[in-house]
Design a protein around this motif. Structure first.
Motif, PDB file in Angstrom:
ATOM      1  N   ILE A 103       6.846   5.831  -6.770  1.00 24.89           N
ATOM      2  CA  ILE A 103       6.238   6.294  -5.294  1.00 24.89           C
ATOM      3  C   ILE A 103       6.456   7.751  -5.340  1.00 24.89           C
ATOM      4  N   GLU A 104       6.080   9.000  -4.369  1.00 25.48           N
ATOM      5  CA  GLU A 104       6.243  10.194  -4.763  1.00 25.48           C
ATOM      6  C   GLU A 104       7.603  10.279  -3.705  1.00 25.48           C
ATOM      7  N   GLN A 105       7.028   9.676  -2.641  1.00 27.65           N
ATOM      8  CA  GLN A 105       8.520  10.071  -1.424  1.00 27.65           C
ATOM      9  C   GLN A 105       7.776   8.531  -0.328  1.00 27.65           C
ATOM     10  N   VAL A 106       9.097   7.993   0.081  1.00 31.26           N
ATOM     11  CA  VAL A 106       9.674   6.840   0.603  1.00 31.26           C
ATOM     12  C   VAL A 106       8.783   6.873   2.106  1.00 31.26           C
ATOM     13  N   ASP A 107       7.662   8.202   2.973  1.00 29.17           N
ATOM     14  CA  ASP A 107       7.431   8.592   3.469  1.00 29.17           C
ATOM     15  C   ASP A 107       6.045   7.667   3.252  1.00 29.17           C
ATOM     16  N   ARG A 108       5.418   7.703   1.795  1.00 28.66           N
ATOM     17  CA  ARG A 108       4.336   7.413   0.906  1.00 28.66           C
ATOM     18  C   ARG A 108       4.086   5.728   1.234  1.00 28.66           C
ATOM     19  N   LEU A 109       5.996   5.470   1.397  1.00 29.12           N
ATOM     20  CA  LEU A 109       5.392   3.909   1.073  1.00 29.12           C
ATOM     21  C   LEU A 109       5.207   3.318   2.868  1.00 29.12           C
ATOM     22  N   THR A 110       6.001   3.707   3.190  1.00 28.77           N
ATOM     23  CA  THR A 110       6.477   3.136   5.080  1.00 28.77           C
ATOM     24  C   THR A 110       6.534   4.640   6.295  1.00 28.77           C
ATOM     25  N   MET A 139      10.896  -3.003 -22.362  1.00 32.40           N
ATOM     26  CA  MET A 139      10.121  -2.141 -21.755  1.00 32.40           C
ATOM     27  C   MET A 139      10.255  -2.034 -20.025  1.00 32.40           C
ATOM     28  N   THR A 140      10.458  -0.910 -19.193  1.00 31.86           N
ATOM     29  CA  THR A 140      10.036  -0.949 -18.246  1.00 31.86           C
ATOM     30  C   THR A 140       8.660  -0.923 -17.379  1.00 31.86           C
ATOM     31  N   PHE A 141       8.180  -1.923 -17.030  1.00 30.53           N
ATOM     32  CA  PHE A 141       6.513  -2.059 -16.416  1.00 30.53           C
ATOM     33  C   PHE A 141       6.527  -1.178 -15.252  1.00 30.53           C
ATOM     34  N   ILE A 142       6.116   0.196 -15.034  1.00 25.51           N
ATOM     35  CA  ILE A 142       5.853   0.569 -14.426  1.00 25.51           C
ATOM     36  C   ILE A 142       4.851   0.641 -13.136  1.00 25.51           C
ATOM     37  N   ARG A 143       5.138   1.054 -11.829  1.00 23.34           N
ATOM     38  CA  ARG A 143       3.691   0.131 -11.076  1.00 23.34           C
ATOM     39  C   ARG A 143       3.616   2.036  -9.750  1.00 23.34           C
ATOM     40  N   ALA A 144       2.487   2.420 -10.099  1.00 24.70           N
ATOM     41  CA  ALA A 144       2.398   4.064  -9.336  1.00 24.70           C
ATOM     42  C   ALA A 144       1.801   3.588  -8.325  1.00 24.70           C
ATOM     43  N   TYR A 145       1.968   3.846  -6.748  1.00 30.25           N
ATOM     44  CA  TYR A 145       1.545   3.957  -5.742  1.00 30.25           C
ATOM     45  C   TYR A 145       1.426   4.762  -5.395  1.00 30.25           C
ATOM     46  N   LEU A 146       0.331   5.454  -5.066  1.00 27.68           N
ATOM     47  CA  LEU A 146       0.518   6.274  -4.075  1.00 27.68           C
ATOM     48  C   LEU A 146      -1.016   5.892  -2.704  1.00 27.68           C
ATOM     49  N   ARG A 147      -0.638   6.961  -1.670  1.00 27.25           N
ATOM     50  CA  ARG A 147      -1.686   6.968  -0.996  1.00 27.25           C
ATOM     51  C   ARG A 147      -1.898   7.877   0.603  1.00 27.25           C
ATOM     52  N   ALA A 148      -2.555   8.091   0.904  1.00 28.03           N
ATOM     53  CA  ALA A 148      -2.421   9.357   1.427  1.00 28.03           C
ATOM     54  C   ALA A 148      -2.942   8.464   3.466  1.00 28.03           C
ATOM     55  N   SER A 149      -2.886   9.168   4.246  1.00 29.36           N
ATOM     56  CA  SER A 149      -2.475   8.766   5.896  1.00 29.36           C
ATOM     57  C   SER A 149      -4.570   8.435   5.815  1.00 29.36           C
ATOM     58  N   THR A 150      -5.109   9.333   5.661  1.00 25.49           N
ATOM     59  CA  THR A 150      -6.625   8.893   6.105  1.00 25.49           C
ATOM     60  C   THR A 150      -7.784   9.391   5.127  1.00 25.49           C
ATOM     61  N   GLU A 151      -8.472   9.561   4.889  1.00 23.42           N
ATOM     62  CA  GLU A 151     -10.007   8.918   4.297  1.00 23.42           C
ATOM     63  C   GLU A 151      -9.859  10.656   3.904  1.00 23.42           C
ATOM     64  N   ASP A 152      -9.628  11.899   4.516  1.00 22.33           N
ATOM     65  CA  ASP A 152      -9.595  13.082   4.388  1.00 22.33           C
ATOM     66  C   ASP A 152      -8.492  13.550   4.150  1.00 22.33           C
ATOM     67  N   GLN A 153      -8.225  12.926   3.052  1.00 18.41           N
ATOM     68  CA  GLN A 153      -6.643  13.670   2.439  1.00 18.41           C
ATOM     69  C   GLN A 153      -6.776  12.787   0.620  1.00 18.41           C
ATOM     70  N   ASN A 154      -6.164  13.488  -0.193  1.00 13.79           N
ATOM     71  CA  ASN A 154      -6.870  12.731  -1.267  1.00 13.79           C
ATOM     72  C   ASN A 154      -5.118  11.975  -2.137  1.00 13.79           C
ATOM     73  N   ALA A 155      -5.618  10.733  -1.640  1.00 13.25           N
ATOM     74  CA  ALA A 155      -3.998   9.976  -2.784  1.00 13.25           C
ATOM     75  C   ALA A 155      -3.600  10.456  -4.197  1.00 13.25           C
ATOM     76  N   SER A 156      -4.927  10.974  -4.443  1.00 15.72           N
ATOM     77  CA  SER A 156      -4.312  11.232  -5.940  1.00 15.72           C
ATOM     78  C   SER A 156      -3.563  12.954  -6.180  1.00 15.72           C
ATOM     79  N   ARG A 157      -3.999  13.283  -5.167  1.00 16.87           N
ATOM     80  CA  ARG A 157      -2.719  14.893  -5.533  1.00 16.87           C
ATOM     81  C   ARG A 157      -1.457  14.188  -5.674  1.00 16.87           C
ATOM     82  N   ALA A 158      -0.600  13.107  -5.666  1.00 16.96           N
ATOM     83  CA  ALA A 158       0.491  13.433  -6.463  1.00 16.96           C
ATOM     84  C   ALA A 158       1.082  12.886  -7.789  1.00 16.96           C
ATOM     85  N   LYS A 159      -0.472  12.388  -8.603  1.00 14.81           N
ATOM     86  CA  LYS A 159      -0.964  11.725  -9.537  1.00 14.81           C
ATOM     87  C   LYS A 159      -0.119  12.222 -10.699  1.00 14.81           C
TER      88      LYS A 159
END
Length: 203
Positions: free
Chosen positions: A68-75, A1-21
């Motif tokens: 990831i949700e979008q490539v710009d969440r990664l870079t 079975m494939t092991f999936i590691r999800a990465y969530l990032r928001a730009s600043t602490e004023d944004q909620n990185a869990s929004r895309a969960k």
């Protein structure tokens, strides 16, 4: 079975990185898969040194999925920093799957024994990821330039006052704290960062 590691990032602490969960969970469920590990942080996509992303790469095993949700969440990195990050991801044996890059999603179903298909997908997705990474960086640079131009114009007109406080959010934060929630829990419930909670309590 494939092991999936999800990465969530928001730009600043004023944004909620869990929004895309929920979006990532729904995607995995639709593919008949389960996200085995979450890595969540508030950090700029222009910053190469990101604690949770580094931990994800260190934890990874060959064949794992970096979801990831979008490539710009990664870079939103410069080309040189993106090249280094991409090399680290590839060295760890990770395959990136992004909700905004349909071709990458085939990695969810490719058999580990199908080496040819896997390598073809990797080559195609590497090229497309480079393109989207370049677009993400250009978008960041353009927004920063427009922001700077707007500030300079406002200053010249004598109307620049800086960033106003969000009084509605600050009131909500104070109410949550009065109910006994911790600073971290207050930040989660208010959908903001810990630093915002601390600023609201000082105001």
């Amino acid at each position: 079975m494939t092991f999936i590691r999800a990465y969530l990032r928001a730009s600043t602490e004023d944004q909620n990185a869990s929004r895309a969960k929920k979006a990532l969970e729904a995607f995995a469920n639709n593919k008949g898969a389960r996200i085995a590990s979450w890595y969540i942080e508030n950090a700029s996509g222009t910053k190469a040194d990101r604690t949770e992303l580094a931990r994800l790469i260190d934890d990874a095993q060959t064949g794992d999925i970096l979801l990831i949700e979008q490539v710009d969440r990664l870079t939103r990195l410069t080309k040189s920093d993106w090249d280094k990050l991409k090399a680290a991801i590839q060295s760890a044996g990770l395959r990136v799957v992004s909700l905004d890059l349909p071709t990458s999603q085939a990695a969810m179903t490719v058999s580990a024994s199908d080496d040819f298909t896997g390598r073809m997908l990797d080559a195609v997705n590497s090229m497309l990821m480079d393109m989207l990474a370049a677009v993400a960086r250009k978008d960041y640079d353009d927004r920063r330039r427009r922001q700077a131009e707007g500030i300079e114009k406002a200053k010249a007109q004598g109307v620049y006052k800086g960033r106003p406080a969000d009084e509605v959010l600050h009131q909500k934060i104070r109410e949550l704290r009065e109910k006994g929630f911790s600073i971290r829990k207050t930040a989660d419930l208010a959908g903001c960062g810990v630093s915002t909670v601390q600023r609201a309590l000082k105001s």
